[in-house]
Design a protein around this motif. Structure first.
Motif, PDB file in Angstrom:
ATOM      1  N   LEU B 350       0.836  -1.203   0.000  1.00 25.02           N
ATOM      2  CA  LEU B 350       0.000   0.000   0.000  1.00 25.02           C
ATOM      3  C   LEU B 350       0.875   1.258   0.000  1.00 25.02           C
ATOM      4  CD1 LEU B 350      -2.986   0.657   0.080  1.00 25.02           C
ATOM      5  CD2 LEU B 350      -2.824   0.765   2.564  1.00 25.02           C
ATOM      6  N   PHE B 351       1.899   1.244   0.846  1.00 25.06           N
ATOM      7  CA  PHE B 351       2.807   2.390   0.913  1.00 25.06           C
ATOM      8  C   PHE B 351       3.492   2.622  -0.429  1.00 25.06           C
ATOM      9  CE2 PHE B 351       7.177   3.960   1.529  1.00 25.06           C
ATOM     10  CZ  PHE B 351       6.885   5.238   1.988  1.00 25.06           C
ATOM     11  N   TYR B 352       3.930   1.531  -1.038  1.00 20.93           N
ATOM     12  CA  TYR B 352       4.643   1.664  -2.312  1.00 20.93           C
ATOM     13  C   TYR B 352       3.760   2.322  -3.366  1.00 20.93           C
ATOM     14  CZ  TYR B 352       7.677   0.435  -6.219  1.00 20.93           C
ATOM     15  OH  TYR B 352       8.504   0.485  -7.316  1.00 20.93           O
ATOM     16  N   VAL B 367      -4.584  -3.729  -5.453  1.00 20.10           N
ATOM     17  CA  VAL B 367      -3.992  -4.916  -4.836  1.00 20.10           C
ATOM     18  C   VAL B 367      -5.000  -6.077  -4.798  1.00 20.10           C
ATOM     19  CG1 VAL B 367      -3.083  -5.876  -2.692  1.00 20.10           C
ATOM     20  CG2 VAL B 367      -2.308  -3.640  -3.478  1.00 20.10           C
ATOM     21  N   VAL B 368      -6.246  -5.782  -4.405  1.00 15.74           N
ATOM     22  CA  VAL B 368      -7.238  -6.858  -4.322  1.00 15.74           C
ATOM     23  C   VAL B 368      -7.596  -7.364  -5.719  1.00 15.74           C
ATOM     24  CG1 VAL B 368      -9.553  -7.478  -3.571  1.00 15.74           C
ATOM     25  CG2 VAL B 368      -8.137  -6.006  -2.138  1.00 15.74           C
ATOM     26  N   ARG B 369      -7.756  -6.430  -6.650  1.00 15.55           N
ATOM     27  CA  ARG B 369      -8.029  -6.830  -8.025  1.00 15.55           C
ATOM     28  C   ARG B 369      -6.895  -7.703  -8.546  1.00 15.55           C
ATOM     29  NH1 ARG B 369      -8.554  -1.786 -11.353  1.00 15.55           N
ATOM     30  NH2 ARG B 369     -10.265  -1.152 -10.025  1.00 15.55           N
ATOM     31  N   GLY B 370      -5.687  -7.320  -8.206  1.00 14.15           N
ATOM     32  CA  GLY B 370      -4.532  -8.117  -8.616  1.00 14.15           C
ATOM     33  C   GLY B 370      -4.549  -9.494  -7.985  1.00 14.15           C
ATOM     34  N   PHE B 371      -4.955  -9.540  -6.725  1.00 13.98           N
ATOM     35  CA  PHE B 371      -5.019 -10.805  -5.992  1.00 13.98           C
ATOM     36  C   PHE B 371      -5.971 -11.785  -6.685  1.00 13.98           C
ATOM     37  CE2 PHE B 371      -7.047 -13.291  -2.521  1.00 13.98           C
ATOM     38  CZ  PHE B 371      -5.934 -13.929  -2.016  1.00 13.98           C
TER      39      PHE B 371
END
Lengths: 256, 401
Positions: B350-352, B367-371
Motif C-alpha cells: 500500500l505504501f509503495y 492490490v485486491v483486483r490483482g489478488f
C-alpha cells in the motif's frame, strides 16, 4: 524555483522497548537544480530520513518540519506528498503481485499529472523510457517488481522517476547491488531527470562510486541521525580515502 | 488401518468413516453411501463438520429440513433456451436414470440427504463443440428447503464451456456430477451468487475420463453459509484437472471449500489454487474454510499435483481456516506439493503504490483486483468475467477496504 527544506527533523521508530529515536535534528535545504549526496555508515539513519520524508507509517516524526515550497509535507498523506512533487526511489522496491507494471505506471502517472495521459502518446513515452534504461518491453506485462532481480528493480525505480518527473527525488541507495553496467544505465537515467535544471536530487548512498556518474553539488556526512559535516564534492573524496571512522567516533563522543 | 473399531472409546465412534471426532488416517477411507441413514447425524465436532456452523445449516444435516421445494433449474445459451441447440441435450430425468451416480457417491450426510430426497434430476449432455451453456440453479425461496441434482456430461472429444450459477434464497442441498468422457475438455465456472439468507451445501463429483481435461473455477460471493465439497476422480490415465477458486467473505458469512483430488490412476495431473479475501464491517466474523486433500494412491504413478490456498485478510474480525493435506502412497510420482498462506493486507504494498501518488482507496483496489486477477483473468467469457470483477468491486465498497 522549488525548494525542499528539512528543519530540525526528529523521527523515531517503534521497537519492543518503546520508541527509539533515529533522526536527531536533521537540517537540510535542497533547491531545484541541485544534487545533494547524503553519505553515512550503515545504521546512521539515512534510510529513515528518506522514509520519513515520504511518509512511511513505520516512522513517527516527533518534531521538525519538511517544507516543499513552503508547504508542510508532514501534514500530507503519503499519496498527497507524491502528487505535490516528492518521489522516493526505494532501496528495496516492493513486489505487488497481480498488478501489472503497465497498469501501475499509468495509474501513477494519472494521479501525479492530474489527468490520464493520452493513450497513444503514453504508450510511446513508456516504451522510449524503458528502452533508455535497457528494460525489455515484456516487463510492462509483469507484476510490479515481482521476481525482478535487484538491478531490474532499481531500473524500474528510475523509470518511474523519469515518467513522474517530480520536483524533488530522494534516491535511497539506488546504487546498491548494481553491477558496473547497470550503475551506468541507472546513473544516466538520473542525469536525464536532472538535466532540466528544475529538479532537485537527494542522493543517499553508502559508497562514493555513484558520485563518479552523478556529480553532487553538496556532500553531507550523516552519522547518529543527523548531518555532522557538509562540504563540496571534495568531501566525498576524503570519505573515499578515510572512511566514516572520524565522524562516527566524534558522534559517539558527543553522545556520551 | 484397522478394520475393527469395536472397543474404541465412545467419542471415537465413527472414526473409521471420517464421521467421528478423530480424523481418519487416509482420505481414501472416507465413508460413502447414497443412503442418508447410513450416516450418523453430525454433532459439529467431527473432522469433516468441525468448521461448519451446524446451527445455521437449516436442518439440512439432521433430518429436520423438509425438502418440500424444488430448485428452479434453467439451461440457456446466449440468453436463450439451450435445449435443441447443436450439441446440447437437456433432460429432466427420474431418480432411476442409470446415469445418475456415475460421477460419484455422497461422502457426507447432507449430500446423502440430498440424494435421498431429490425428486428429479437435470442432465445436460454436451457433444462436439457447442456454444457456451449457462445452467442457472435458483434456491427454493426464503424459509424453504430443497434437494437438487444436476449432472453435466460430455461425449468423447467434446470441447465445451459451462457456467453453473447458483442464486436466490432458501436452503439447498444438492449433488452436482461432472462426468467427462475420454478426450473431452470442459471449461466450467461455478458461481455462488446467493441472496444474504441462503444456505447451500453442495457436493460436486468430478469424474475425469482418459486424456480428458477439466478447467474449473469456483466463485463464492453470496449466501449466509456456503459449503461446497468437491471430489475429483480419474477414470483413466492422462486426465488433467485444474481447480481454481475465488471467494470474498463478509461479516457473518461462512464460505467453505472442501476438496479431495483422488489420484488412483497413473499419469494424471491436478492443480488446485484457491484465493479468498475476507472482510468484516462489524463484530461478526467473516469466515472462510479451505480443506485441500490430495491422495496419491499406490497405482497412481507419474502423478503431478499441486495445491495452493491463499487468504487475504482485509480487516479485523476475519477468520481463515486452511488445511492442506497431501497423502502419497507411491514414490513414483512426477511431482507433488502443497502450500497455504494467510496474510493481512500488505501495508508495504500500500505504501509503495501510494508513494507514487495513487490514492489509498485506488491502491487497495489495485492490490485486491490483482489478488483475484490471477484467477478471474482466466475466465474466457468476457461478460461473465466483467460481471464477477464488478461483483468483487462491489464487495470492496462494503467496507471501503
Amino acid at each position: 524555483m522549488s525548494t525542499l527544506e528539512i528543519k530540525d527533523l526528529h523521527a523515531s521508530v517503534e521497537t519492543e522497548d518503546g520508541p527509539k529515536e533515529i533522526l536527531r535534528g536533521v537540517n537540510l535545504t535542497v533547491r531545484a537544480g541541485e544534487t545533494h549526496a547524503i553519505m553515512g555508515p550503515n545504521g546512521s539513519g539515512k534510510s529513515t530520513l528518506a522514509y520519513a520524508v515520504a511518509g512511511h507509517p513505520k516512522y513517527q516524526v516527533t518534531s521538525g518540519e519538511v517544507l516543499l515550497d513552503g508547504e508542510n509535507v508532514l501534514e500530507m498523506e503519503v499519496d498527497e506528498r507524491a502528487r505535490a512533487g516528492l518521489f522516493l526511489a526505494m532501496q528495496y522496491p516492493v513486489e505487488v503481485p497481480g498488478v501489472s507494471m503497465a497498469n501501475f505506471l499509468r495509474s501513477a502517472a494519472t494521479a501525479v499529472r492530474g489527468e490520464a495521459p493520452k493513450l497513444r502518446t503514453w504508450v510511446k513515452e513508456v516504451k522510449d523510457a524503458m528502452a533508455d534504461l535497457d528494460i525489455s518491453s515484456e516487463f510492462a506485462d509483469r507484476s510490479v517488481n515481482e521476481g525482478f532481480s535487484g538491478g531490474e528493480k532499481k531500473r524500474h525505480e528510475v523509470l518511474q522517476l523519469g515518467l513522474l518527473n517530480p520536483k524533488f527525488a530522494v534516491l535511497d541507495e539506488t546504487d546498491s547491488g548494481l553491477d558496473v553496467d547497470a550503475l551506468r544505465v541507472v546513473s544516466e537515467g538520473v542525469n536525464r531527470y536532472r538535466a532540466s535544471g528544475e529538479t532537485g536530487v537527494l542522493l543517499i548512498t553508502h559508497y562514493t562510486r555513484i558520485l563518479n556518474h552523478i556529480t553532487p553539488d553538496r556532500v553531507h556526512v550523516f552519522a547518529g541521525g543527523r548531518i555532522v559535516e557538509s562540504g563540496g564534492p571534495e568531501l566525498a573524496d576524503e570519505l573515499e580515502r578515510n572512511g566514516y571512522q572520524r565522524f562516527v567516533q566524534a558522534e559517539q563522543k558527543a553522545l556520551a | 488401518m484397522t478394520s475393527d473399531v469395536a472397543g474404541l472409546a465412545p467419542e471415537l465412534k465413527g472414526a473409521k468413516e471420517g464421521q467421528g471426532e478423530v480424523p481418519i488416517a487416509s482420505a481414501g477411507e472416507r465413508f460413502q453411501s447414497f443412503d442418508v441413514d447410513a450416516f450418523e447425524i453430525p454433532g459439529g465436532r467431527e473432522e469433516n463438520w468441525r468448521f461448519t456452523p451446524l446451527r445455521r445449516l437449516k436442518g439440512l444435516h439432521d433430518g429436520t429440513a423438509a425438502f418440500d421445494a424444488k430448485p428452479a433449474v434453467s439451461v440457456t445459451s446466449g440468453g436463450r433456451d439451450a435445449s435443441g441447440l447443436d450439441g446440447v441435450t437437456v433432460e429432466t430425468v427420474a431418480r432411476d436414470d442409470a446415469r445418475l451416480g456415475e460421477g460419484g457417491t455422497p461422502a457426507d450426510r447432507v449430500a446423502a440427504a440430498a440424494w435421498s430426497a431429490f425428486a428429479e434430476a437435470t442432465v445436460v449432455t454436451l457433444d462436439g463443440t457447442p456454444d457456451p451453456v449457462t445452467i442457472t440453479v435458483e434456491g427454493p425461496g426464503v424459509g424453504a428447503s430443497a434437494a437438487g441434482h444436476l449432472q453435466v456430461r460430455t461425449t468423447p472429444h467434446t470441447q465445451a464451456t459451462v457456467v453453473v450459477e447458483h442464486k436466490g434464497s432458501g436452503a439447498l442441498a444438492d449433488n452436482t456430477e461432472i462426468v467427462l468422457a475420454d478426450g473431452s475438455q470442459l471449461t466450467l465456472v461455478v458461481t455462488e451468487e446467493w441472496a444474504d439468507d441462503a444456505v447451500h451445501a453442495g457436493a460436486e463429483h468430478y469424474l475425469i475420463g482418459r486424456d480428458a481435461t477439466l478447467r474449473a473455477t469456483a466463485v463464492q460471493l453470496g449466501g449466509d453459509l456456503v459449503r461446497v465439497t468437491s471430489t475429483v476422480r480419474y477414470a483413466g490415465p492422462g486426465g488433467d484437472a485444474e481447480l481454481l477458486g475465488v471467494a470474498f467473505t463478509d461479516a457473518g458469512q461462512h464460505l467453505e471449500q472442501r476438496l479431495l483430488v483422488d489420484h488412483a490412476v497413473a499419469n494424471c495431473r491436478s492443480n488446485v489454487l484457491y484465493k479468498n479475501a475476507l472482510q468484516s464491517d462489524s463484530n461478526d466474523a467473516a469466515h472462510v474454510v479451505w480443506i485441500g486433500d490430495v491422495l496419491i494412491r499406490a497405482a497412481a504413478e507419474n502423478t503431478e499435483t499441486f495445491e495452493f490456498n491463499r487468504n487475504l485478510v482485509l480487516t479485523e474480525h476475519a477468520r481463515a481456516d486452511s488445511v492442506p493435506n497431501l497423502e502419497i502412497e507411491t514414490g513414483e510420482i512426477a511431482g507433488a506439493g502443497h502450500a497455504s498462506t494467510t496474510g493481512r493486507f500488505d501495508d508495504e504494498q500500500l505504501f509503495y503504490l501510494r508513494s507514487r501518488g495513487i490514492p489509498e482507496e485506488q491502491a487497495r483496489r489495485l492490490v485486491v483486483r490483482g489478488f483475484f486477477g490471477e484467477i478471474l483473468n482466466k475466465i474466457t467469457l468476457p461478460e461473465l468475467r466483467e460481471r464477477l470483477e464488478a461483483a468483487v468491486e462491489a464487495e470492496l465498497a462494503i467496507t471501503g477496504a
